[in-house]
Every structure is written in C-alpha cells, then in structure tokens.
Design an enzyme around this catalytic site. Structure first.
Site, short mmCIF file in Angstrom:
data_model
loop_
_atom_site.label_atom_id
_atom_site.label_comp_id
_atom_site.label_asym_id
_atom_site.label_seq_id
_atom_site.Cartn_x
_atom_site.Cartn_y
_atom_site.Cartn_z
N GLY A 270 12.63 -3.90 11.90
CA GLY A 270 11.49 -2.97 11.32
C GLY A 270 10.25 -3.84 10.98
N GLN A 271 9.93 -4.76 11.54
CA GLN A 271 8.65 -5.58 11.22
C GLN A 271 7.42 -4.66 11.68
OE1 GLN A 271 8.47 -9.61 12.39
NE2 GLN A 271 6.61 -10.01 11.13
N ILE B 284 0.75 -1.05 -0.05
CA ILE B 284 0.02 0.11 0.02
C ILE B 284 0.80 1.29 -0.02
CG2 ILE B 284 -0.27 0.45 2.43
CD1 ILE B 284 -3.23 0.36 1.92
N ASN C 75 11.69 -8.68 7.25
CA ASN C 75 11.91 -7.86 8.50
C ASN C 75 11.31 -8.56 9.45
OD1 ASN C 75 13.02 -5.63 7.10
ND2 ASN C 75 10.81 -4.76 6.72
N HIS D 10 6.17 -11.80 5.90
CA HIS D 10 5.87 -11.55 4.39
C HIS D 10 7.12 -11.32 3.97
CE1 HIS D 10 5.56 -8.19 7.35
NE2 HIS D 10 6.10 -7.25 6.39
#
Ligand code: 5GP
Length: 114
Positions: A93-94, A31, A87, A100
């Site tokens: 930084g997840q 997105i 990540n 994913h």
C-alpha cells in the site's frame, strides 16, 4: 530516484504541519489522517522504500526509531499507545516512494490491518 512530494516538504517547497525536524529526519502531520494522531516520520535522505535500506542507513534508521517515542510523548500518545506502520511496495500500500513511518494513535486501533 524520482522527485517525491516528501522531498518538496523537506526542502520547504510545499507546506506541512511539522512536529519535529533535525539533521536526519523530519515528522509532520499526514494530510489525510487515519487516526486522531497520524504523523509521518521520514528520513531526509531519499530512501525509496524498505527494500532500499542498506547497511549505511543503519544510523539513520536507529535515529528515527529513537525519535519516534519522543514524538509520541510530545503528541500525548506515549502512554495510551500507538502503532508504527511502514508500507512497502504495491501490495504493502505504499503510495509515496520515499521511506516513511506512519505514527498512528489517539484511538484504539484494530488488528489485523486490512
Ligand atoms: P503510503 O500510502 O505511501 O504508505 O503513505 C503516504 C501517506 O502520505 C498517506 O497517508 C498520505 O495521506 C500522505 N500524503 C500524501 N501527500 C501528502 C502531502 O502532500 N502532505 C502530507 N502531509 N501528507 C501527504
């Protein structure tokens, strides 16, 4: 495991620009893309992070890795090249607690990452 936005995408409860779907995985445009091509490839099984992968998940992970180059081909970045990023956890930084794979391409990516 807590409900995530990605589970809602898998169930079709919220929209996504899907580029690939099969029994084991799904891929859709991010997105907030960080590159001209930025797709997320996710297992349909709600594995929370890399830390939560176990031996039983090897067929799923193998399938995802076999599918990523096909998606890259489909999106026209296989020859120019791309990066696959996963990540994990806060320092990694997840933000979404559903495993994913970021598939990024369409421009020259810098290294090292921040
Ligand atoms: P992370 O930071 O967890 O590695 O990556 C999560 C990614 O999911 C981010 O790149 C973010 O832009 C993307 N994302 C978050 N919410 C949504 C959403 O509702 N739809 C889509 N397509 N991507 C999302």
């Amino acid at each position: 495991m807590a409900e995530t936005i990605f589970l809602k995408i898998i169930r079709g409860e919220i929209p996504a620009k899907v580029v690939h779907e099969d029994d084991l995985c799904m891929a859709f445009h991010d997105i907030a893309p960080k590159a001209p091509v930025h797709v997320l490839v996710i297992p349909k099984k709600p594995i929370e992070s890399v830390n939560d992968i176990d031996e039983d998940d090897i067929p799923i992970l193998g399938h995802i890795w076999a599918t990523i180059p096909k998606i890259a081909q489909q999106l026209g970045i296989a020859q120019s090249g791309y990066r696959v990023v996963v990540n994990c956890g806060a320092d990694g930084g997840q933000e979404v607690a559903h495993l994913h794979f970021h598939l990024l391409g369409g421009r020259k990516l810098t290294w090292p990452p921040g």
